[in-house]
Design a protein around this motif. Structure first.
Motif, PDB file in Angstrom:
ATOM      1  N   UNK A   1       4.341  11.687   3.765  1.00 47.95           N
ATOM      2  CA  UNK A   1       3.466  11.468   4.914  1.00 47.95           C
ATOM      3  C   UNK A   1       2.079  10.911   4.246  1.00 47.95           C
ATOM      4  N   UNK A   2       1.626  11.208   3.224  1.00 47.37           N
ATOM      5  CA  UNK A   2       0.301  10.596   2.508  1.00 47.37           C
ATOM      6  C   UNK A   2       0.564   9.163   2.280  1.00 47.37           C
TER       7      UNK A   2
ATOM      8  N   UNK B   1       0.698  -1.199   0.119  1.00 47.72           N
ATOM      9  CA  UNK B   1      -0.031   0.039  -0.042  1.00 47.72           C
ATOM     10  C   UNK B   1       0.943   1.394   0.098  1.00 47.72           C
ATOM     11  N   UNK B   2       2.008   1.234   0.912  1.00 46.12           N
ATOM     12  CA  UNK B   2       2.781   2.409   0.880  1.00 46.12           C
ATOM     13  C   UNK B   2       3.367   2.536  -0.382  1.00 46.12           C
ATOM     14  N   UNK B   3       3.875   1.484  -1.185  1.00 48.61           N
ATOM     15  CA  UNK B   3       4.606   1.714  -2.654  1.00 48.61           C
ATOM     16  C   UNK B   3       3.421   2.180  -3.421  1.00 48.61           C
ATOM     17  N   UNK B   4       2.207   1.612  -3.366  1.00 44.37           N
ATOM     18  CA  UNK B   4       1.267   2.066  -4.356  1.00 44.37           C
ATOM     19  C   UNK B   4       0.996   3.682  -4.311  1.00 44.37           C
ATOM     20  N   UNK B   5       1.022   3.894  -2.931  1.00 45.35           N
ATOM     21  CA  UNK B   5       0.723   5.434  -3.050  1.00 45.35           C
ATOM     22  C   UNK B   5       1.758   6.333  -3.312  1.00 45.35           C
TER      23      UNK B   5
ATOM     24  N   UNK C   1       8.766   0.352  17.279  1.00 46.93           N
ATOM     25  CA  UNK C   1       9.617   1.191  16.316  1.00 46.93           C
ATOM     26  C   UNK C   1       9.398   2.920  16.656  1.00 46.93           C
ATOM     27  N   UNK C   2       8.465   3.074  17.762  1.00 57.22           N
ATOM     28  CA  UNK C   2       7.999   4.416  17.982  1.00 57.22           C
ATOM     29  C   UNK C   2       6.988   4.984  16.982  1.00 57.22           C
ATOM     30  N   UNK C   3       6.319   6.154  17.358  1.00 59.40           N
ATOM     31  CA  UNK C   3       5.466   6.795  16.662  1.00 59.40           C
ATOM     32  C   UNK C   3       5.924   8.005  15.592  1.00 59.40           C
ATOM     33  N   UNK C   4       7.253   8.311  15.600  1.00 58.08           N
ATOM     34  CA  UNK C   4       7.868   9.354  14.822  1.00 58.08           C
ATOM     35  C   UNK C   4       7.631   8.591  13.335  1.00 58.08           C
ATOM     36  N   UNK C   5       7.406   9.766  12.479  1.00 63.06           N
ATOM     37  CA  UNK C   5       7.136   9.195  10.989  1.00 63.06           C
ATOM     38  C   UNK C   5       8.245   8.828  10.559  1.00 63.06           C
ATOM     39  N   UNK C   6       8.334   8.040   9.507  1.00 64.41           N
ATOM     40  CA  UNK C   6       9.742   7.615   9.066  1.00 64.41           C
ATOM     41  C   UNK C   6      10.327   8.486   7.996  1.00 64.41           C
ATOM     42  N   UNK C   7       9.492   9.312   7.504  1.00 63.24           N
ATOM     43  CA  UNK C   7      10.126  10.291   6.799  1.00 63.24           C
ATOM     44  C   UNK C   7      10.311  11.559   7.709  1.00 63.24           C
TER      45      UNK C   7
ATOM     46  N   UNK D   1       0.546   7.225   5.623  1.00 60.30           N
ATOM     47  CA  UNK D   1      -0.909   7.169   6.254  1.00 60.30           C
ATOM     48  C   UNK D   1      -1.456   6.085   5.592  1.00 60.30           C
ATOM     49  N   UNK D   2      -1.080   5.392   4.245  1.00 65.45           N
ATOM     50  CA  UNK D   2      -1.702   4.465   3.553  1.00 65.45           C
ATOM     51  C   UNK D   2      -0.877   3.078   4.433  1.00 65.45           C
ATOM     52  N   UNK D   3       0.236   3.378   4.526  1.00 66.69           N
ATOM     53  CA  UNK D   3       1.014   2.261   5.303  1.00 66.69           C
ATOM     54  C   UNK D   3       0.192   1.877   6.501  1.00 66.69           C
ATOM     55  N   UNK D   4       0.058   3.122   7.199  1.00 65.28           N
ATOM     56  CA  UNK D   4      -0.597   2.767   8.774  1.00 65.28           C
ATOM     57  C   UNK D   4      -1.986   2.422   8.584  1.00 65.28           C
ATOM     58  N   UNK D   5      -2.647   2.707   7.578  1.00 66.20           N
ATOM     59  CA  UNK D   5      -4.071   2.457   7.532  1.00 66.20           C
ATOM     60  C   UNK D   5      -4.050   0.784   7.176  1.00 66.20           C
TER      61      UNK D   5
END
Lengths: 163, 163
Positions: free
Chosen positions: B119-120, A124-128, B84-90, B123-127
């Motif tokens: 971040x968009x 999903x991440x890659x797709x986005x 891993x922590x809640x900080x974003x990867x990017x 968000x897909x990854x997290x979803x």
DNA sequence: GGAGTGATACTCGGATATCTGGTGTCCGAGTTTTCGCGG
DNA sequence: CCGCGAAAACTCGGACACCAGATATCCGAGTATCACTCC
């Protein structure tokens, strides 16, 4: 989990090149100075982008880097994978095959469900990332940019850009 | 980009606890031995899961770890973020505000489009991670598991599990 | 026999070493430019 | 004035140090257990 800082640099560099007239090139020194980052380290990432076929390197004086494809044909996933590598973030070490409950390796025909679940999210991440191109970044950057900043950039880049 | 190995361990541990009768607990030594990993290091991650409210730690003899919530109420995102922590990867370092084209910081009202794009995708990854629960993992693991492996695990766990 | 109590043994919790991968840098190979020279 | 050629200068490319974060570990604080003693 943390993405390499080089991803941010690479995205900004490709986006900047995308905003210039098609075919324009900038050398590593100009790209580094424009973004205020270390030149020698940025070159490492530019090299990776060139090897991946995203940038094209022109050797010799008046050389530099330019986009190898049109901005609309370069996705964010291309850039990220060029710098971070194509290996998945989650790497299954098959710990289900270890410990007292393990049986012969050939019995594990099905892929590990935990691995499958993590890779599903990664897809999903890659797709986005694949749905967004460098051209999108360029237009967004211009849309939100301040006029004075654009003018300063234009003037500064004037004698750095190479056709 | 690379996810910590602890994520894999944490997912396997929570999934294993989810397969046991509700309320069952295992101590760190049993969890480590079952998966064939270092006990002292696994404890580090189990502690993180406990602090995040995913596991519950029971001190003293006959103590251990058990799920703090029902398996269907624990998402993969919970586990990943706990370790891993809640900080974003990017992490945007705002390099657009550096270099010769930069202007006063207060001018940059809009968020960086590159950061927004990354971040968009995140968000897909997290979803996708949020849509899968530990209960799903448990049922999938059972579905693909070999009968003999299940029997071996059951026997081995018999005198390790605590109510 | 039952309750109280103390020691005990086991558990987790935080602070502490070690090591790999990202970060940062350097010098060498290659190519285009360019300047000078000869025609 | 034009073409040729060689030197030069600038470019990128790969190999080499350095440092932060993940990896791995240890010992101490806390608590339920359990055995023993006393009633």
């Amino acid at each position: 989990m943390k993405l390499s800082e080089g991803v941010e640099w690479g995205l900004h560099c490709t986006a900047l090149l995308a905003m210039l007239p098609p075919g324009s090139a900038l050398n590593g020194a100009a790209l580094a100075a424009y973004h205020g980052v270390s030149e020698s380290y940025l070159l490492k990432h530019l090299k990776a982008l060139a090897k991946a076929g995203i940038l094209e390197s022109l050797p010799g004086p008046k050389g530099g880097y330019r986009l190898a494809r049109r901005p609309g044909e370069v996705t964010l996933l291309d850039v990220v994978e060029a710098i971070e590598g194509k290996e998945p973030a989650f790497r299954c070490t098959e710990i289900r095959q270890r410990g007292p409950a393990a049986v012969e390796p050939e019995v594990y025909r099905h892929p590990c469900p935990i691995n499958a679940a993590m890779l599903k999210a990664e897809r999903e991440w890659k797709r986005a990332l694949r749905e967004q191109t460098v051209a999108d970044l360029a237009s967004s950057l211009i849309a939100v940019a301040n006029d004075r900043s654009v003018r300063k950039a234009t003037i500064w880049l004037e004698d750095k850009v190479r056709t």
